[in-house]
Each structure stands twice: as structure tokens, then as C-alpha cells.
Scaffold this motif. Structure first.
Motif, short mmCIF file in Angstrom:
data_model
loop_
_atom_site.label_atom_id
_atom_site.label_comp_id
_atom_site.label_asym_id
_atom_site.label_seq_id
_atom_site.Cartn_x
_atom_site.Cartn_y
_atom_site.Cartn_z
N VAL A 1 29.06 38.96 -8.44
CA VAL A 1 28.45 38.90 -7.11
C VAL A 1 28.95 40.07 -6.29
N TYR A 2 28.00 40.83 -5.72
CA TYR A 2 28.32 42.01 -4.92
C TYR A 2 27.78 41.84 -3.51
N ASP A 3 28.48 42.45 -2.54
CA ASP A 3 28.00 42.42 -1.17
C ASP A 3 27.05 43.60 -0.94
N GLU B 1 24.92 39.05 -16.97
CA GLU B 1 24.98 39.78 -18.24
C GLU B 1 25.09 38.71 -19.32
N ALA B 2 24.06 38.67 -20.17
CA ALA B 2 23.99 37.61 -21.19
C ALA B 2 24.24 38.14 -22.60
N GLY B 3 24.81 39.32 -22.72
CA GLY B 3 25.14 39.88 -24.03
C GLY B 3 23.96 40.60 -24.67
N GLU C 1 33.45 36.90 -9.63
CA GLU C 1 32.78 36.83 -10.93
C GLU C 1 33.10 35.51 -11.59
N GLY C 2 32.25 35.12 -12.52
CA GLY C 2 32.43 33.86 -13.21
C GLY C 2 31.56 33.80 -14.44
N LEU D 1 24.02 27.45 -15.72
CA LEU D 1 24.24 27.26 -14.29
C LEU D 1 25.59 27.83 -13.86
N PHE D 2 25.62 28.35 -12.65
CA PHE D 2 26.86 28.84 -12.04
C PHE D 2 26.69 28.70 -10.54
N SER D 3 27.70 28.19 -9.86
CA SER D 3 27.63 28.05 -8.40
C SER D 3 28.95 28.49 -7.79
N PHE D 4 28.87 28.83 -6.50
CA PHE D 4 30.06 29.29 -5.79
C PHE D 4 29.83 29.15 -4.29
#
Length: 111
Positions: A57-59, A91-93, A67-68, A75-78
Motif C-alpha cells: 500500500v502506497y500513499d 503481486e501474485a507471482g 505490506e501484507g 482477501l487482505f484488510s487493514f
């Protein structure tokens, strides 16, 4: 002129091959804000989820805020790290990469 149909067929075949290659490296990423938390969902064009994908995550000044990693459901939350334009990158490889932009107004509205 006899070769025109053959040339057209070869050109069409070439375009289809290139399009298939381009889709092979596509990954979808969606994000939304609710209750002060940013939720992301990542998946491939065939619908399979991006498990273990790297999220950054960038501003608005391109400084990395956090990052996570996505869970097995993609899913990813923050918590909202900063009220600013945010760019979320997955980035999924194997060359699979995409980004999603949340603007400041969306973050303010999702508090």
C-alpha cells in the motif's frame, strides 16, 4: 490476392495468441473502505483466488505505508493508514501484478 485469406487467417491467429498470453499474466484486484478498514479481494480471470499474494500500500507520494499477504481466499484488510490517495498493489507471482487506487474522498467516506 490469392494469399489474402491466408494472410488474414495468420494475422488473426497471431492476435489470438498474443491476447491469450496477455490474459495469462492478469490478476484482478478490488478494494473498498468500510468502518475505517480497507478490504481487498484478489483473483485470477478464471475465478480462482490469489492465496499468498503480496500486497503493498502506497500513499499519494508513492511512499510505502504497509505490506501484507492475502489469505487463501484472496482477501487482505487493514485499518486506513492515512487519509490520502492510496495505491494498493498485488503481486501474485510469475508476473501477475495489478493495482487499485482509492482516492482520499473514498477513504473519508468509509470512516
Amino acid at each position: 490476392m490469392k494469399n489474402l485469406p491466408r494472410i488474414c487467417c495468420l494475422a488473426l491467429l497471431s492476435l489470438l495468441l498474443v491476447a491469450g498470453t496477455a490474459l495469462a499474466h492478469k490478476v484482478n484486484l478490488f478494494a473498498y473502505v468500510e468502518g475505517g478498514t480497507v478490504y481487498t479481494e484478489s483473483y485470477f480471470p478464471d475465478g480462482s483466488r490469489v492465496g499468498g499474494g503480496k500486497v503493498q500500500v502506497y500513499d499519494g507520494q508513492d511512499s510505502m505505508l504497509l505490506e501484507g499477504t492475502t489469505d487463501q481466499e484472496g482477501l487482505f484488510s487493514f485499518p486506513v493508514p492515512k487519509i490520502d490517495d492510496l495505491t494498493i498493489v498485488i503481486e501474485a507471482g510469475m508476473g501477475h501484478k495489478n493495482s487499485f487506487r482509492l482516492n482520499r474522498a473514498e477513504l473519508e467516506g468509509g470512516r
